[in-house]
Design an enzyme around this catalytic site. Structure first.
Site, PDB file in Angstrom:
ATOM      1  N   GLY A 158       0.790  -1.225   0.000  1.00 18.75           N
ATOM      2  CA  GLY A 158       0.000   0.000   0.000  1.00 18.75           C
ATOM      3  C   GLY A 158       0.821   1.273   0.000  1.00 18.75           C
ATOM      4  CG  HIS A 159       4.120   3.796   1.927  1.00 19.27           C
ATOM      5  ND1 HIS A 159       5.396   4.205   1.647  1.00 19.27           N
ATOM      6  CD2 HIS A 159       3.543   4.836   2.566  1.00 19.27           C
ATOM      7  CE1 HIS A 159       5.593   5.427   2.122  1.00 19.27           C
ATOM      8  NE2 HIS A 159       4.470   5.828   2.689  1.00 19.27           N
ATOM      9  CG  PHE A 160       2.918   5.280  -2.351  1.00 15.22           C
ATOM     10  CD1 PHE A 160       1.713   5.692  -1.806  1.00 15.22           C
ATOM     11  CD2 PHE A 160       4.089   5.840  -1.879  1.00 15.22           C
ATOM     12  CE1 PHE A 160       1.688   6.681  -0.820  1.00 15.22           C
ATOM     13  CE2 PHE A 160       4.069   6.817  -0.893  1.00 15.22           C
ATOM     14  CZ  PHE A 160       2.869   7.243  -0.360  1.00 15.22           C
ATOM     15  CG  LEU A 165       8.577   5.859  -2.289  1.00 15.90           C
ATOM     16  CD1 LEU A 165       8.065   7.284  -2.098  1.00 15.90           C
ATOM     17  CD2 LEU A 165       9.987   5.876  -2.856  1.00 15.90           C
TER      18      LEU A 165
END
Length: 152
Positions: A57-59, A64
């Site tokens: 989810g990041h990203f 990152l």
């Protein structure tokens, strides 16, 4: 030859780290310690891989490493220093604060974080302060001061 043997003795494997820190998957963020002076300083490695859950989810389009996890990895290296101090009471030392943390470059899957921490102070045998720095390819990516507190 003698220098190599003495430096190998100062390294800590992932199994040894698991004996010092309470963190487990997916929150164990130190793979090995490559330099260890108990109660003074430590240099550790965190291999950043795409398989880590935060990258879902990041990203997804541009993964990152979250800055808070870089700071947490520095805190875990600081915890390795603090937990090896012979005169401190046994117990759980927890991350208690941060000062002057700056993020300088992004950290991405495939990077190898080299985390260097040095003990700055211990007060009343229950509060510690550590200076932490994280590098990728010799470039500083994050630095700051981290505080620890003994939980009763």
């Amino acid at each position: 030859m003698e220098k190599k043997l003495s430096s190998e003795k100062n390294q800590l494997s992932s199994e040894h780290i698991l004996g010092l820190l309470p963190h487990r998957y997916p929150f164990a963020l130190v793979d090995k310690v490559i330099e260890n002076i108990p109660g003074e300083r430590a240099v550790a490695v965190k291999n950043v891989t795409l398989n880590e859950p935060q990258f879902q989810g990041h990203f997804p389009e541009r993964p990152l490493m979250p800055g808070v996890l870089i700071v947490e990895s520095m805190a875990q290296v600081g915890g390795i220093i603090v937990t090896q101090m012979p005169d401190l009471p046994k117990g759980l030392f927890v991350f208690a604060g941060i000062n002057n943390v700056k993020f300088r470059k992004p950290v991405v899957p495939g990077d190898q974080l080299i985390i260097s921490c040095e003990l700055l102070s211990i007060k009343r045998q229950r509060f510690g302060k550590v200076k932490g720095e994280a590098y990728v390819d010799g470039n500083l990516v994050c630095a700051g001061e981290l505080m620890f507190s003994l939980v009763d």
